[in-house]
Scaffold this active site. Structure first.
Site, short mmCIF file in Angstrom:
data_model
loop_
_atom_site.label_atom_id
_atom_site.label_comp_id
_atom_site.label_asym_id
_atom_site.label_seq_id
_atom_site.Cartn_x
_atom_site.Cartn_y
_atom_site.Cartn_z
N LYS A 166 0.86 -1.19 0.00
CA LYS A 166 0.00 0.00 0.00
C LYS A 166 0.90 1.24 0.00
O LYS A 166 2.03 1.13 0.39
CB LYS A 166 -0.89 0.02 1.25
CG LYS A 166 -1.65 -1.26 1.54
CD LYS A 166 -2.93 -1.35 0.76
CE LYS A 166 -3.70 -2.62 1.11
NZ LYS A 166 -4.81 -2.87 0.19
N HIS A 285 -6.96 -13.42 -6.83
CA HIS A 285 -7.71 -12.46 -6.02
C HIS A 285 -9.17 -12.48 -6.47
O HIS A 285 -9.45 -12.67 -7.65
CB HIS A 285 -7.13 -11.06 -6.18
CG HIS A 285 -7.68 -10.10 -5.17
ND1 HIS A 285 -8.92 -9.51 -5.31
CD2 HIS A 285 -7.19 -9.66 -3.99
CE1 HIS A 285 -9.15 -8.74 -4.25
NE2 HIS A 285 -8.13 -8.81 -3.44
#
Length: 455
Positions: A166, A285
């Site tokens: 992130k 994902h």
């Protein structure tokens, strides 16, 4: 009267067959049906069976050219859902011949393609599928599976640790690679591209792949452990996706990643085959899953999407946490975690498993726990998911007050402490906090993490 008997007809005459004995080769589906007021459940169940197999709204003369009995879906059992008025579980059996071999895409187009907009139903949810052995055997499944992955990585007897880099959008490739290096150097096994990171103006995919590979090799050399970074190969076309996977292979990295629902099952199966042929692991994902699985009475349960992924192929898949920021009920989550990992899973309604599923030695998939988890959750995660799992701490690593590498150290120390405690026979459920506290006495990194995320 001339011709055949035309006109609109009741579905239940043809498609509701309570005496039907299901065949070993049938695909079985459990639908949660909420009929419109005044529509009897048998008619609703039969309508689902018809619309998702051979039926159309009226009799057509071409019906005479085929054997309906051989090809029709059949609603063979209906039961009310306890505690819900006017909700029923309708069980439907589909003959195997209705489906193309080795195509999850075709399986879904048939079973859930059309019927969810049906007027006679207020809502419809596919709760579970039983894939017969004969059909499972037409799929390659996961590129490698759990055992082969452990052998490639040389990591045994513990869950694997990951971290999503992130901020997910906005870093340059070089800074991104730096974050990857710090996390891996600190003790994580994997770092991960965020699912939204494909190839945007601020960071093109080729630059990212290059810097991440450099980070990975540097961390590997310094720690003596095999490291990986899930390079997201998801792209706008299948060709572009494969181009990215090829580049990853040329760099010699161990693993790539794909968003299987937004990318689509056709693309996913394509990538899965490429990964097996070229020795790449494949991380999956599930972006977009909540669009499909969040409503309790409409859509598809995630366990169906998980089964479909095991057929289509992937070595890791995100599967909720039971403890973090995203919802997931414990027993239900464990139900589909077992469906991903085990070779044979018994029917167990308390865990949401409607059918016994035999995977006939198709490789297993590692469930990935990710989303709002941190060091205090480690004992629970180790206990719930066991060794065959990947625990992913994004903010739980990068949010460490001293930086990424100490954040990674904190997670690794916490994990090793939990695994050791478990192996010594201690009860992680009741002693979890104490185990973490003891470990933090000799690890300042862990102590700092414990301070930031109070239980």
């Amino acid at each position: 009267s001339v011709g055949f008997k035309a006109g609109v007809k009741d579905y239940k005459l043809t498609y509701y067959t309570p005496d039907y004995k299901t065949k070993d080769t049938d695909i079985l589906a459990a639908f949660r049906v909420t009929p419109q007021p005044g529509v009897p459940p048998e008619e609703a169940g039969a309508a689902v069976a018809a619309e998702s197999s051979t039926g159309t709204w009226t009799t057509v003369w071409t019906d005479g050219l085929t054997s309906l009995d051989r090809y029709k879906g059949r609603c063979y059992h209906i039961e009310p859902v306890p505690g819900e008025e006017s909700q029923f579980i309708a069980y439907v059996a589909y003959p195997l011949d209705l489906f193309e071999e080795g195509s999850v895409t075709n399986m879904f187009t048939s079973i859930v393609g059309n019927v969810f907009g049906f007027k006679a139903l207020r809502a419809l949810r596919l709760e579970d599928l039983r894939i017969p052995n004969a059909y499972v055997k037409t799929f390659q499944g996961p590129p490698h599976g759990i055992q082969v992955e452990r052998d490639k990585l040389n990591k045994y007897g513990r869950p694997l640790l990951g971290c999503t880099i992130k901020p997910k959008l906005g870093l340059s490739a070089k800074n991104y690679g730096r974050a990857v290096y710090e996390c891996l150097r600190g003790g994580l096994d994997f770092t991960k591209d965020d699912e939204n990171v494909n190839s945007q103006p601020f960071m093109r995919w080729r630059d990212r792949f290059l810097f991440c590979a450099e980070a990975l090799y540097k961390a590997q050399a310094e720690t003596g452990e095999i490291k990986g970074h899930y390079l997201n190969a998801t792209a706008g076309t299948c060709e572009e996706m494969i181009k990215r996977a090829v580049f990853a292979r040329e760099l010699g990295v161990p693993i790539v990643m794909h968003d299987y629902l937004t990318g689509g099952f056709t693309a996913n199966t394509t990538l899965s085959h490429y990964c097996r042929d070229n020795g790449l692991l494949l991380h999956i994902h599930r972006a977009m899953h909540a669009v499909i699985d969040r409503q309790k009475n409409h859509g598809m349960h995630f366990r169906v999407l998980a089964k479909a992924l095991r057929l289509s192929g992937g070595d890791h898949i995100h599967s909720g946490t039971v403890v973090g920021k995203l919802e997931g009920e414990r027993e239900i989550t464990l139900g589909f975690v077992d469906l991903l990992r085990d070779d044979f899973v018994e029917k167990d309604r308390s865990r949401g498993i409607y059918f016994t599923q035999d995977w006939v030695s198709l490789p297993g998939v590692l469930p990935v726990a990710s989303g709002g988890i941190h060091v205090w959750h480690m004992p629970a995660l180790t206990e719930i998911f066991g060794d065959d799992s990947v625990l992913q701490f994004g903010g739980g690593t990068l949010g460490h007050p001293w930086g990424n590498a100490p954040g990674a150290v904190a997670n690794r120390v916490a994990l090793e402490a939990c695994v050791q405690a478990r192996n010594e026979g201690r009860d992680l459920a009741s002693e979890g906090n104490q185990i973490i506290r003891e470990a933090s006495k000799w690890s300042p990194e862990l102590a700092a993490a414990c301070e930031v995320w109070k239980e």
